[in-house]
Motif scaffolding. Structure first.
Motif, PDB file in Angstrom:
ATOM      1  N   ILE A 177      14.244  12.014   5.875  1.00  0.00           N
ATOM      2  CA  ILE A 177      13.892  12.449   7.230  1.00  0.00           C
ATOM      3  C   ILE A 177      12.416  12.174   7.518  1.00  0.00           C
ATOM      4  O   ILE A 177      12.060  11.650   8.576  1.00  0.00           O
ATOM      5  CB  ILE A 177      14.223  13.943   7.410  1.00  0.00           C
ATOM      6  N   VAL A 178      11.555  12.502   6.557  1.00  0.00           N
ATOM      7  CA  VAL A 178      10.120  12.270   6.741  1.00  0.00           C
ATOM      8  C   VAL A 178       9.825  10.779   6.824  1.00  0.00           C
ATOM      9  O   VAL A 178       9.091  10.315   7.713  1.00  0.00           O
ATOM     10  CB  VAL A 178       9.312  12.915   5.607  1.00  0.00           C
ATOM     11  N   ALA A 179      10.400  10.007   5.893  1.00  0.00           N
ATOM     12  CA  ALA A 179      10.138   8.568   5.863  1.00  0.00           C
ATOM     13  C   ALA A 179      10.660   7.884   7.118  1.00  0.00           C
ATOM     14  O   ALA A 179       9.980   7.020   7.694  1.00  0.00           O
ATOM     15  CB  ALA A 179      10.772   7.939   4.620  1.00  0.00           C
ATOM     16  N   PHE A 180      11.853   8.264   7.565  1.00  0.00           N
ATOM     17  CA  PHE A 180      12.430   7.632   8.752  1.00  0.00           C
ATOM     18  C   PHE A 180      11.630   7.989  10.001  1.00  0.00           C
ATOM     19  O   PHE A 180      11.343   7.118  10.829  1.00  0.00           O
ATOM     20  CB  PHE A 180      13.886   8.069   8.940  1.00  0.00           C
ATOM     21  N   PHE A 230       5.321  -0.354   4.108  1.00  0.00           N
ATOM     22  CA  PHE A 230       6.043  -0.806   2.919  1.00  0.00           C
ATOM     23  C   PHE A 230       6.421   0.374   2.030  1.00  0.00           C
ATOM     24  O   PHE A 230       7.496   0.408   1.439  1.00  0.00           O
ATOM     25  CB  PHE A 230       5.197  -1.814   2.150  1.00  0.00           C
ATOM     26  N   THR A 231       5.538   1.350   1.950  1.00  0.00           N
ATOM     27  CA  THR A 231       5.831   2.538   1.152  1.00  0.00           C
ATOM     28  C   THR A 231       6.904   3.392   1.810  1.00  0.00           C
ATOM     29  O   THR A 231       7.840   3.858   1.142  1.00  0.00           O
ATOM     30  CB  THR A 231       4.549   3.364   0.942  1.00  0.00           C
ATOM     31  N   SER A 232       6.807   3.605   3.128  1.00  0.00           N
ATOM     32  CA  SER A 232       7.828   4.409   3.807  1.00  0.00           C
ATOM     33  C   SER A 232       9.192   3.721   3.761  1.00  0.00           C
ATOM     34  O   SER A 232      10.228   4.380   3.657  1.00  0.00           O
ATOM     35  CB  SER A 232       7.411   4.688   5.255  1.00  0.00           C
ATOM     36  N   ALA A 233       9.203   2.387   3.811  1.00  0.00           N
ATOM     37  CA  ALA A 233      10.471   1.657   3.692  1.00  0.00           C
ATOM     38  C   ALA A 233      11.079   1.850   2.309  1.00  0.00           C
ATOM     39  O   ALA A 233      12.295   2.044   2.168  1.00  0.00           O
ATOM     40  CB  ALA A 233      10.244   0.176   3.967  1.00  0.00           C
ATOM     41  N   LYS A 234      10.249   1.793   1.283  1.00  0.00           N
ATOM     42  CA  LYS A 234      10.718   1.980  -0.091  1.00  0.00           C
ATOM     43  C   LYS A 234      11.365   3.351  -0.259  1.00  0.00           C
ATOM     44  O   LYS A 234      12.407   3.483  -0.930  1.00  0.00           O
ATOM     45  CB  LYS A 234       9.538   1.820  -1.054  1.00  0.00           C
ATOM     46  N   VAL A 235      10.781   4.367   0.353  1.00  0.00           N
ATOM     47  CA  VAL A 235      11.348   5.714   0.274  1.00  0.00           C
ATOM     48  C   VAL A 235      12.666   5.790   1.042  1.00  0.00           C
ATOM     49  O   VAL A 235      13.670   6.308   0.537  1.00  0.00           O
ATOM     50  CB  VAL A 235      10.351   6.746   0.825  1.00  0.00           C
ATOM     51  N   ALA A 236      12.693   5.252   2.242  1.00  0.00           N
ATOM     52  CA  ALA A 236      13.866   5.385   3.102  1.00  0.00           C
ATOM     53  C   ALA A 236      15.104   4.710   2.517  1.00  0.00           C
ATOM     54  O   ALA A 236      16.208   5.268   2.566  1.00  0.00           O
ATOM     55  CB  ALA A 236      13.558   4.818   4.485  1.00  0.00           C
ATOM     56  N   VAL A 237      14.947   3.502   1.958  1.00  0.00           N
ATOM     57  CA  VAL A 237      16.129   2.775   1.472  1.00  0.00           C
ATOM     58  C   VAL A 237      16.706   3.377   0.204  1.00  0.00           C
ATOM     59  O   VAL A 237      17.794   2.974  -0.228  1.00  0.00           O
ATOM     60  CB  VAL A 237      15.810   1.283   1.243  1.00  0.00           C
ATOM     61  N   ALA A 238      16.023   4.347  -0.385  1.00  0.00           N
ATOM     62  CA  ALA A 238      16.590   5.044  -1.532  1.00  0.00           C
ATOM     63  C   ALA A 238      17.662   6.040  -1.103  1.00  0.00           C
ATOM     64  O   ALA A 238      18.438   6.512  -1.949  1.00  0.00           O
ATOM     65  CB  ALA A 238      15.484   5.768  -2.300  1.00  0.00           C
ATOM     66  N   TYR A 239      17.748   6.317   0.201  1.00  0.00           N
ATOM     67  CA  TYR A 239      18.677   7.336   0.682  1.00  0.00           C
ATOM     68  C   TYR A 239      19.645   6.831   1.746  1.00  0.00           C
ATOM     69  O   TYR A 239      20.587   7.550   2.097  1.00  0.00           O
ATOM     70  CB  TYR A 239      17.888   8.522   1.266  1.00  0.00           C
ATOM     71  N   ALA A 240      19.429   5.637   2.280  1.00  0.00           N
ATOM     72  CA  ALA A 240      20.290   5.134   3.355  1.00  0.00           C
ATOM     73  C   ALA A 240      20.272   3.608   3.348  1.00  0.00           C
ATOM     74  O   ALA A 240      19.326   2.993   2.843  1.00  0.00           O
ATOM     75  CB  ALA A 240      19.814   5.667   4.707  1.00  0.00           C
ATOM     76  N   PRO A 241      21.303   2.960   3.933  1.00  0.00           N
ATOM     77  CA  PRO A 241      21.360   1.495   3.960  1.00  0.00           C
ATOM     78  C   PRO A 241      20.213   0.908   4.786  1.00  0.00           C
ATOM     79  O   PRO A 241      19.874   1.430   5.856  1.00  0.00           O
ATOM     80  CB  PRO A 241      22.714   1.203   4.629  1.00  0.00           C
TER      81      PRO A 241
END
Length: 286
Positions: free
Chosen positions: A209-212, A20-31
């Motif tokens: 990149i890290v989150a994805f 859930f945390t990695s998803a929160k980070v990732a969607v701040a930068y990509a769809p």
């Protein structure tokens, strides 16, 4: 339960909760749908390749193919797609708390289908639901996005349905192959959906990149394989006991990584939810 199963269960809970945390980070930068579609494509191909190298093949019955397709759509498209979409507007800690309803909803649905629940399980079921409602009410009063909360609730209901549909549909000795195939089902639906509804504007920061990479390899691939192996080792009922760790771990990770604030109501609700899940699972195990 042996030590290896204990480590697998705790490891799964930690990996699942961190998603859930990695998803929160990732969607701040990509769809969100684009992220998930590409993630499932990579994870699915990796899993299928690993399975093929291990001698596993896609030898499934018609019922297993149907269960695989249903699980791929309900979990990977509706549940995870809803979580990633909602992550744009709600906290990761709130998402993981709502998602922790899963074992309670499955137990309740099985009770409606005739499975007998003891007094401890019934009490745990209502306690867990009360804990989630307590936190949701406090967060909504504090300004949490109503649409995002509703999306997460619908996503958890979809995963509950997926869990009920695949109960008893064992994949035998080709677990990793099945994991890869259900991920590819998700990718097959999500990528066209993303192309139709999203603009692929991506901010290539190191955080993305890290989150994805993390969400693709750890919650996406390793956690899923660990879960299936754990179920095969100790059974679904015992394995599900580890879900009681998810609310605490998910909230702790979101607070540590994202700095999300936690109130007294949140902490009280998490304790109640964990106790409720544990009571339900221990009662079912007995």
């Amino acid at each position: 339960m042996d030590f290896r199963a204990l480590m697998m269960g705790c490891g799964f809970a930690l990996m699942w909760s961190s998603a859930f945390t990695s998803a929160k980070v990732a969607v701040a930068y990509a769809p969100p749908f684009a992220i998930l579609g590409v993630r499932f494509l990579i994870s699915g191909l990796l899993a299928v390749g690993i399975a093929w190298a291990m001698g596993q093949r896609a030898r499934l019955s018609r019922r297993q193919w149907a269960a695989l397709a249903a699980f791929g759509v309900l979990q990977n498209v509706i549940y995870l797609g809803g979580n990633f979409y909602a992550a744009q507007v709600i906290d990761a800690s709130l998402a993981v708390i709502i998602a922790s309803l899963l074992p309670l909803l499955v137990a309740g649905a099985n009770a409606l289908r005739g499975e007998r629940l003891g007094a401890m399980a019934t009490l745990g079921l209502f306690a867990g639901l009360a804990g989630v409602l307590l936190i949701m009410g406090a967060r909504l009063d504090g300004g949490a996005d109503v649409t995002g909360v509703l999306i997460i609730v619908c996503a958890v209901l979809a995963l509950t349905l997926a869990t009920l549909l695949v109960q008893g549909a064992s994949s035998g000795d080709n677990v990793i192959m099945v994991v890869g195939l259900q991920m590819l089902v998700g990718s097959t639906v999500l990528l066209p959906l993303s192309l139709a509804t999203e603009s692929w504007i991506i901010d290539w920061q190191w955080q993305l990149i890290v989150a994805f990479t993390y969400t693709t390899l750890v919650p996406g691939l390793l956690a899923t394989i660990t879960w299936f192996m754990l179920v095969n080792r100790i059974g679904a009922t015992r394995a599900a006991t580890f879900h009681f760790l998810n609310p605490f771990l998910g909230v702790a990770i979101a607070s540590f990584i994202l700095g999300e604030a936690l109130g007294l109501t949140d902490m009280l609700g998490v304790v109640v939810i964990m106790a409720g899940i544990l009571a339900v699972q221990l009662s079912r195990r007995a």
